[in-house]
Design a protein around this motif. Structure first.
Motif, PDB file in Angstrom:
ATOM      1  N   SER A  30       0.799  -1.229   0.000  1.00 55.49           N
ATOM      2  CA  SER A  30       0.000   0.000   0.000  1.00 55.49           C
ATOM      3  C   SER A  30       0.831   1.279   0.000  1.00 55.49           C
ATOM      4  O   SER A  30       0.423   2.282  -0.565  1.00 55.49           O
ATOM      5  CB  SER A  30      -0.964   0.001   1.176  1.00 55.49           C
ATOM      6  OG  SER A  30      -0.234  -0.081   2.387  1.00 55.49           O
ATOM      7  N   SER A  56       1.460   5.428  -4.431  1.00 57.21           N
ATOM      8  CA  SER A  56       0.565   4.931  -3.387  1.00 57.21           C
ATOM      9  C   SER A  56      -0.741   5.701  -3.376  1.00 57.21           C
ATOM     10  O   SER A  56      -1.772   5.176  -2.937  1.00 57.21           O
ATOM     11  CB  SER A  56       1.249   5.021  -2.028  1.00 57.21           C
ATOM     12  OG  SER A  56       1.626   6.357  -1.759  1.00 57.21           O
ATOM     13  N   ASN A  76      -4.386  -3.046  -3.770  1.00 61.13           N
ATOM     14  CA  ASN A  76      -3.633  -3.213  -2.530  1.00 61.13           C
ATOM     15  C   ASN A  76      -4.155  -4.386  -1.704  1.00 61.13           C
ATOM     16  O   ASN A  76      -3.396  -5.028  -0.983  1.00 61.13           O
ATOM     17  CB  ASN A  76      -3.677  -1.925  -1.709  1.00 61.13           C
ATOM     18  CG  ASN A  76      -2.862  -0.815  -2.336  1.00 61.13           C
ATOM     19  OD1 ASN A  76      -1.953  -1.053  -3.137  1.00 61.13           O
ATOM     20  ND2 ASN A  76      -3.194   0.426  -1.997  1.00 61.13           N
TER      21      ASN A  76
END
Length: 118
Positions: A30, A56, A76
């Motif tokens: 993540s 991200s 993620n």
């Protein structure tokens, strides 16, 4: 131990599509930026070309040569990144690498061959 594994490559005809996956284990993806690079076998240099990148925060960037044809994404929850490649051309033939990084930490996948040929 961190593992980065690409899959989904292969042989496709010009105009066809492939979706590459980058499965990561050993860390949570993540926080990391996911890059896709490619390296042409016929070029003796070890230099790799940055094809696409997703941060991200889901910001994306593409090389001019693949804009409007390739789409980078990430999941993620599955700890996986993707590169959807449409309208493939012979010049897209290369070994494609997934590279993940955050701060000073980084890992490369082993690479996967994509061949575009009739």
């Amino acid at each position: 131990q961190v593992h980065v594994v690409e899959s989904g490559g292969g042989l496709v005809q010009p105009g066809g599509s492939l979706r590459l996956s980058c499965a990561v284990s050993g860390i949570s993806l993540s926080l990391h930026t996911i890059d896709w690079y490619r390296q042409y076998r016929e070029v003796s240099s070890l230099q790799r070309e940055l094809v696409a990148s997703i941060s991200s925060g889901y910001d994306t960037n593409y090389a001019d040569t693949v804009k409007d044809r390739f789409t980078i994404s990430r999941d993620n929850a599955k700890n996986t990144g993707y590169l959807q490649m449409n309208n493939l051309k012979p010049e897209d033939t290369a070994v494609y690498y997934c590279y993940i990084h955050w701060n000073k930490l980084n890992w490369w996948g082993q690479g996967i061959q994509v061949t575009v040929s009739s």
